[in-house]
Design a protein around this motif. Structure first.
Motif: not given
Ligand code: GAL
Length: 410
Positions: A28-29, A33, A62, A86, A295, A297, A331, A367
């Motif tokens: 979802w980056w 992001e 997220s 996650h 948390l 990734d 990041k 997360h």
């Molecule tokens: C989190 C994720 C992050 C960031 C964030 C916002 O869940 O671990 O890397 O992308 O969402 O989207």
């Protein structure tokens, strides 16, 4: 001549064959992001010109949208070669229990990662049957962001507890400023976990996830009371804002504070070009100083993909210190790899790395770290119930009902 042509043909064919391996990396980056993942992919392509990476993203903070798309694809037998997830319960409670992932113990052995990764992180990524992902970062959830010059202008300092925040809230409002910027549903759950940690402290916060502290215990119900008071200090249009838009309110001076994970530091520095400590400041969210809510990734290896070898190459790469030191400074996270070079990281990230070493560590609900996946995803409904009824009792009972249904802590 003919021989030359044949040689040329053969070389071209080999070249084509080498370039034919293609892997789809799903995350979802998207949009702002994206830069950290793009830099990671760029270096991977330099090292492996024969593997083409398809950077497939589904926008939405997220992973709210990406997880739904992933679910359809996984259930439909069309998994991406690897996907962002996650580390911890989020992957374990979904595709590990469904036996759709490969055990990556062989990679940890081959790459020496048992020595290179924190033991706690490996444990959180494992079940009795294997290790299920390669973590690429450590993010911190419980961070409060602000602009130092603005706080000075308003004559306030970052509140050390929620009661301090609630005391200063009316004065900030009287100045025509929103005390705490908030965004859509998941960011509200994100705020809730910081409130929960601030109200309960780390010991009782941990007990929520082992079911030793029921959600409708008076201690846990107090979280909702404080949460309700805190919500009264937030913007009315929260439901329609992304996390970046909530962060923008702080940067633009229409809000004093925002509680968000440290991907906000990535956004503030990588996207907005602000210098940590100058353009923006940070503190542990109220009442959580000395505690690091973490948390991570991570990426895993779905069973039955077409390009397994090339995907394993991707996983090997993202588990190296080199890859993580490309990814994380952009990041807004730190590298889990113990050989990470901290001199490559900015002032915020160096302070996060020090806290990661020295603080008490607890896991994030919002997360995917700490609570069973079924509970974490149903918690959005608990939040909706609270927002609709304003009743701490209703929300606490709903949370407890879900906890019982999913067997939280078992
Ligand atoms: C989190 C994720 C992050 C960031 C964030 C916002 O869940 O671990 O890397 O992308 O969402 O989207």
């Amino acid at each position: 001549m003919l021989r030359r042509l044949l040689t040329l043909f053969a070389v071209t064919a080999i070249g084509l064959a080498a370039a034919q391996s293609q892997i789809e990396i799903f995350s979802w980056w998207a949009g702002d992001e994206g830069p950290a993942l793009e830099a990671l992919i760029e270096r991977f392509q330099e090292l492996h010109p024969g593997i083409e990476v398809i950077n497939a993203t589904v926008t939405g903070g997220s992973g709210v949208n990406a997880r739904a798309v992933l679910k359809t694809r996984m259930l439909g037998g069309d998994p991406p070669d690897s996907f962002q997830v996650h580390a911890g319960q989020e992957l374990i409670g979904t595709w590990v229990v469904a036996d759709r992932m490969e055990d990556l113990t062989f990679l940890y052995e081959e790459m020496g990662w048992f020595e290179n990764y924190p033991q706690g992180l490996i444990e959180a990524s494992s079940t009795a049957d294997g290790i299920w992902s390669v973590p690429v970062n450590i993010h911190r959830s419980n961070v409060m962001w602000y602009v130092p010059a603005k706080l000075e202008e308003w004559g306030i300092t970052p509140p050390a507890s929620w009661s301090e925040f609630l005391t200063v809230c009316p004065a900030i409002q009287a100045a025509g400023v929103t005390p705490l910027a908030l965004g859509e549903n998941w960011t509200q759950v994100h705020l809730w976990e910081s409130v929960a940690l601030g109200v309960l402290g780390p010991d009782d916060y941990d007990k929520l996830w082992t079911a030793e502290l029921p959600f409708n215990d008076p201690k846990a119900m107090e979280i909702w009371d404080v949460f309700g008071d805190v919500l009264a200090c937030t913007n009315d249009d929260a439901a329609g804002l992304s996390w970046q838009q909530a962060t923008d309110m702080v940067v633009g001076g229409s809000a004093a504070f925002n509680i968000m994970g440290d991907w906000a530091a990535g956004y503030l520095t990588t996207t907005l070009g602000l210098e940590p400590g100058v353009g923006y400041g940070w503190a542990a969210s109220p009442g959580t100083d000395g505690v690091f809510m973490w948390l991570s990734d991570a990426f895993g290896l779905p069973q039955g993909i077409q390009n397994r070898e090339a995907t394993v190459e991707w996983l090997r790469f993202i588990g190296t210190a080199e890859a993580q030191d490309i990814f994380n400074p952009l990041k807004g996270s730190i590298a889990p790899h113990l050989d990470s070079d901290l001199s490559l990281y900015n002032a915020y990230l160096q302070s996060a790395a020090a806290d990661w070493q020295n603080n008490r560590v607890v896991g994030s609900l919002a997360h995917g770290t700490v609570a069973k996946e079924a509970f974490a995803s149903d918690f959005a409904t608990v939040m909706e119930i609270y927002l609709a009824t304003g009743s701490a009792m209703n929300a606490a009972n709903a949370a407890q009902a879900i906890a019982t249904q999913v067997g939280l802590g078992q």
